[in-house]
Design an enzyme around this catalytic site. Sequence first.
Site, PDB file in Angstrom:
ATOM      1  N   ASN A 152       6.678  -7.269  -7.183  1.00 57.15           N
ATOM      2  CA  ASN A 152       7.298  -5.997  -7.505  1.00 57.15           C
ATOM      3  C   ASN A 152       8.807  -5.781  -6.881  1.00 57.15           C
ATOM      4  O   ASN A 152       9.751  -5.585  -7.044  1.00 57.15           O
ATOM      5  CB  ASN A 152       6.941  -5.624  -8.626  1.00 57.15           C
ATOM      6  CG  ASN A 152       6.137  -4.636  -6.892  1.00 57.15           C
ATOM      7  OD1 ASN A 152       5.694  -4.712  -6.709  1.00 57.15           O
ATOM      8  ND2 ASN A 152       5.509  -3.858  -7.663  1.00 57.15           N
ATOM      9  N   VAL A 229      -5.703  -3.265  -6.869  1.00 59.42           N
ATOM     10  CA  VAL A 229      -6.950  -3.253  -6.754  1.00 59.42           C
ATOM     11  C   VAL A 229      -8.714  -4.056  -5.875  1.00 59.42           C
ATOM     12  O   VAL A 229      -8.760  -3.757  -4.760  1.00 59.42           O
ATOM     13  CB  VAL A 229      -7.829  -1.994  -7.076  1.00 59.42           C
ATOM     14  CG1 VAL A 229      -8.913  -1.102  -6.771  1.00 59.42           C
ATOM     15  CG2 VAL A 229      -6.823  -0.255  -7.467  1.00 59.42           C
ATOM     16  N   GLU A 249      -2.120  -0.888  -0.387  1.00 61.03           N
ATOM     17  CA  GLU A 249      -1.390   0.333  -1.036  1.00 61.03           C
ATOM     18  C   GLU A 249      -1.765  -0.570  -1.736  1.00 61.03           C
ATOM     19  O   GLU A 249      -1.122  -2.080  -1.951  1.00 61.03           O
ATOM     20  CB  GLU A 249       0.603  -0.320  -0.820  1.00 61.03           C
ATOM     21  CG  GLU A 249       0.795   0.205   0.848  1.00 61.03           C
ATOM     22  CD  GLU A 249       0.923   2.252   0.558  1.00 61.03           C
ATOM     23  OE1 GLU A 249       0.926   2.592  -0.752  1.00 61.03           O
ATOM     24  OE2 GLU A 249       0.911   2.344   1.279  1.00 61.03           O
ATOM     25  N   CYS A 283       4.224  -0.129  -8.727  1.00 64.03           N
ATOM     26  CA  CYS A 283       2.586   0.879  -8.379  1.00 64.03           C
ATOM     27  C   CYS A 283       2.296   1.985  -8.939  1.00 64.03           C
ATOM     28  O   CYS A 283       1.483   2.727  -9.390  1.00 64.03           O
ATOM     29  CB  CYS A 283       1.969   0.228  -7.082  1.00 64.03           C
ATOM     30  SG  CYS A 283       3.386   1.158  -6.096  1.00 64.03           S
ATOM     31  N   GLU A 461       2.542   4.231   4.150  1.00 64.41           N
ATOM     32  CA  GLU A 461       3.993   3.680   4.634  1.00 64.41           C
ATOM     33  C   GLU A 461       4.501   4.431   4.949  1.00 64.41           C
ATOM     34  O   GLU A 461       4.812   5.794   3.993  1.00 64.41           O
ATOM     35  CB  GLU A 461       4.301   2.343   3.727  1.00 64.41           C
ATOM     36  CG  GLU A 461       2.991   1.737   3.806  1.00 64.41           C
ATOM     37  CD  GLU A 461       3.700  -0.098   2.715  1.00 64.41           C
ATOM     38  OE1 GLU A 461       4.011  -0.361   1.550  1.00 64.41           O
ATOM     39  OE2 GLU A 461       3.657  -1.370   3.824  1.00 64.41           O
TER      40      GLU A 461
HETATM   41  P1  NAD Z   1      -2.315  -8.909  -6.283  1.00 63.18           P
HETATM   42  O1  NAD Z   1      -3.302  -8.192  -5.681  1.00 63.18           O
HETATM   43  O2  NAD Z   1      -2.875 -10.380  -7.460  1.00 63.18           O
HETATM   44  O3  NAD Z   1      -1.709  -9.732  -4.653  1.00 63.18           O
HETATM   45  C1  NAD Z   1      -0.804  -9.155  -3.848  1.00 63.18           C
HETATM   46  C2  NAD Z   1      -1.197 -10.130  -2.414  1.00 63.18           C
HETATM   47  O4  NAD Z   1      -2.277 -10.377  -2.515  1.00 63.18           O
HETATM   48  C3  NAD Z   1      -0.579 -11.106  -3.152  1.00 63.18           C
HETATM   49  O5  NAD Z   1       0.154 -11.857  -1.965  1.00 63.18           O
HETATM   50  C4  NAD Z   1      -1.408 -12.467  -3.294  1.00 63.18           C
HETATM   51  O6  NAD Z   1      -1.447 -13.659  -2.711  1.00 63.18           O
HETATM   52  C5  NAD Z   1      -2.853 -11.818  -1.945  1.00 63.18           C
HETATM   53  N1  NAD Z   1      -3.770 -11.717  -2.205  1.00 63.18           N
HETATM   54  C6  NAD Z   1      -4.901 -12.476  -3.265  1.00 63.18           C
HETATM   55  N2  NAD Z   1      -5.377 -12.218  -2.843  1.00 63.18           N
HETATM   56  C7  NAD Z   1      -6.161 -12.754  -1.449  1.00 63.18           C
HETATM   57  C8  NAD Z   1      -7.281 -12.526  -0.475  1.00 63.18           C
HETATM   58  N3  NAD Z   1      -7.958 -12.375  -1.052  1.00 63.18           N
HETATM   59  N4  NAD Z   1      -7.177 -12.046   0.408  1.00 63.18           N
HETATM   60  C9  NAD Z   1      -5.468 -12.215   1.110  1.00 63.18           C
HETATM   61  N5  NAD Z   1      -4.618 -11.904   0.503  1.00 63.18           N
HETATM   62  C10 NAD Z   1      -4.824 -12.543  -1.266  1.00 63.18           C
HETATM   63  O7  NAD Z   1      -1.221  -8.222  -7.001  1.00 63.18           O
HETATM   64  P2  NAD Z   1       0.564  -8.466  -7.464  1.00 63.18           P
HETATM   65  O8  NAD Z   1      -0.417  -9.194  -8.771  1.00 63.18           O
HETATM   66  O9  NAD Z   1       0.891  -9.307  -6.727  1.00 63.18           O
HETATM   67  O10 NAD Z   1       0.860  -6.827  -7.954  1.00 63.18           O
HETATM   68  C11 NAD Z   1       0.522  -6.365  -8.897  1.00 63.18           C
HETATM   69  C12 NAD Z   1      -0.584  -4.764  -7.944  1.00 63.18           C
HETATM   70  O11 NAD Z   1      -0.020  -4.345  -7.085  1.00 63.18           O
HETATM   71  C13 NAD Z   1      -0.655  -3.945  -8.787  1.00 63.18           C
HETATM   72  O12 NAD Z   1      -2.103  -3.925  -8.799  1.00 63.18           O
HETATM   73  C14 NAD Z   1       0.448  -3.110  -8.282  1.00 63.18           C
HETATM   74  O13 NAD Z   1      -0.193  -1.436  -8.833  1.00 63.18           O
HETATM   75  C15 NAD Z   1      -0.153  -3.068  -6.836  1.00 63.18           C
HETATM   76  N6  NAD Z   1       1.759  -2.742  -6.050  1.00 63.18           N
HETATM   77  C16 NAD Z   1       0.867  -1.999  -5.342  1.00 63.18           C
HETATM   78  C17 NAD Z   1       1.938  -1.169  -4.441  1.00 63.18           C
HETATM   79  C18 NAD Z   1       1.595   0.184  -3.370  1.00 63.18           C
HETATM   80  O14 NAD Z   1       2.706   0.268  -2.267  1.00 63.18           O
HETATM   81  N7  NAD Z   1       0.327   1.044  -3.613  1.00 63.18           N
HETATM   82  C19 NAD Z   1       3.802  -1.325  -4.659  1.00 63.18           C
HETATM   83  C20 NAD Z   1       2.995  -3.107  -5.715  1.00 63.18           C
HETATM   84  C21 NAD Z   1       2.515  -2.774  -5.889  1.00 63.18           C
END
Ligand code: NAD
Length: 487
Positions: A152, A229, A249, A283, A461
């Site tokens: 995002n 999560v 995060e 998020c 962060e």
């Molecule tokens: P996601 O969890 O599917 O993926 C996040 C990242 O993790 C990607 O780069 C993915 O390739 C990687 N990943 C996936 N499985 C992994 C594993 N087993 N080991 C290591 N890396 C792995 O999330 P998304 O769909 O890309 O993003 C949306 C989510 O992110 C939402 O839940 C959102 O709330 C959260 N988010 C949080 C913040 C924050 O700062 N708190 C900011 C933006 C998005």
Amino acid sequence: MHAQPKASHYINGAFVEDERGAALDVVYPATAETIARLHLATPNIVELAVEAARAAQPAWAQMKPMERGRILRKAAELVRARNAELARLETLDTGKALQETLVADPASAADALEFFGCAIAVYNGEHIELGGPFGYTRREPLGVTVGIGAWNYPIQIAAWKAAPALAAGNAMIFKPSENTPLTALALAEILTEAGLPAGLFNVVQGAGEVGAALVGHPGVAKVSLTGSVETGKKVMGLAGSQMKHATMELGGKSPILVFDDADVENAVGGAMLGNFYSTGQICSNGTRVFVQKGIYARFLERLTARTRAIRLGDPLDPETHLGPLISAAQRERVLSYIEAGRQEGAHLHLGGGVPSLQGLEKGFFVEPTIFTEVRDDMRIAREEIFGPVMCVFSFETEEEAIARANDTEFGLAAGVFTRDLARAHRVVGRLQAGSCWINAYNLTPVELPFGGVKNSGIGRENALTALDHYSQIKAVYVETGDVESPY
Ligand code: NAD
């Protein structure tokens, strides 16, 4: 439309390709057109990145912190000078409206580079008096760190992780989301141009498998993840099994509490920003909007009118407010939640469909959507949707609002709208959330820590505290007399 980078990965100060990696097509979400073709990292690419980072980090850690900071501040200047170009690339990669990316994404990356480029010069250990002997602490870098991003805010996430990591004397390997691989590469080029020695900021492409290979690599000391999560639990588990540092995060289902005495236009504006900005893919979004009974009708009336005026369309058109979601899969997910809301008996007050936009029929658009008559136990009220879907509830007492706001596994953010300042601080003090806003929503200046409690994450962060998460303390005891020994 074309946004092909020179190669898929950036290692040791240069673009690197390994065509043996599976193909990764980059799609412009507004049209579903392929704008770049990359390759996922092979194990060979992961090794090259870790080797480059390990080789470069010790000399970097020895540099005077202010000199390291100067390079980051130069990178901040370059990002600002190229804001328009980077914003366009971010829009192509994410589908977010140019109206947003021009003011939010590279700008926030530049702020992080500038802030940590300045802060590191005054980030020191302590001197501790021990009555004769004394002690001091050193803040030492961790070594090779890994950043893993969500789709995002790609360039912002890359910079929020890279800036404190590099400032503190670490090297970083960054793996962007497989949905948005482009702007991290642009940031890597800029850091090199600003004078960052080769090997200190590397970008490798890949999905979860590559992320896991990086986290589990014995040469890596720390991981910072921005993601869901579910992924957070896996990454934290793997890091924990190897006693590595981890910052998480993660997602949220944050509450916004609007009290009777609130300024209605501000509360409506905050709730809209907290649900529809970046097409709801934020998020910290305040997707559970609790409105006190006395103001509910007026709030809903103004919310409806202002939401109707949102312009969906071509993200590159400067008049467009709202672009598409990131992918067809994400649109399906959001639409399935909207369906679940209807099935469970919530009232679909506005939106809920796929708009018909001429020339953008293949894009992943969903209308801004508002549900009312939502029960707290419905799926749309409990689970993170990550799309432009707002649930509006009504409440009677402060006590009730706080209890319902806290009744969630998440704890990323929360907002309170009221003119009563005593109440604002009292309520914020009881909300279980890492980032709170009073009479505002979703503003995340780099000077303030950002991050969640409960299932929304661990560590922070931004702000000086981020430097704590990219360094470790060494305590040193200094004797100024003789050693007293019974032997
Ligand atoms: P996601 O969890 O599917 O993926 C996040 C990242 O993790 C990607 O780069 C993915 O390739 C990687 N990943 C996936 N499985 C992994 C594993 N087993 N080991 C290591 N890396 C792995 O999330 P998304 O769909 O890309 O993003 C949306 C989510 O992110 C939402 O839940 C959102 O709330 C959260 N988010 C949080 C913040 C924050 O700062 N708190 C900011 C933006 C998005």
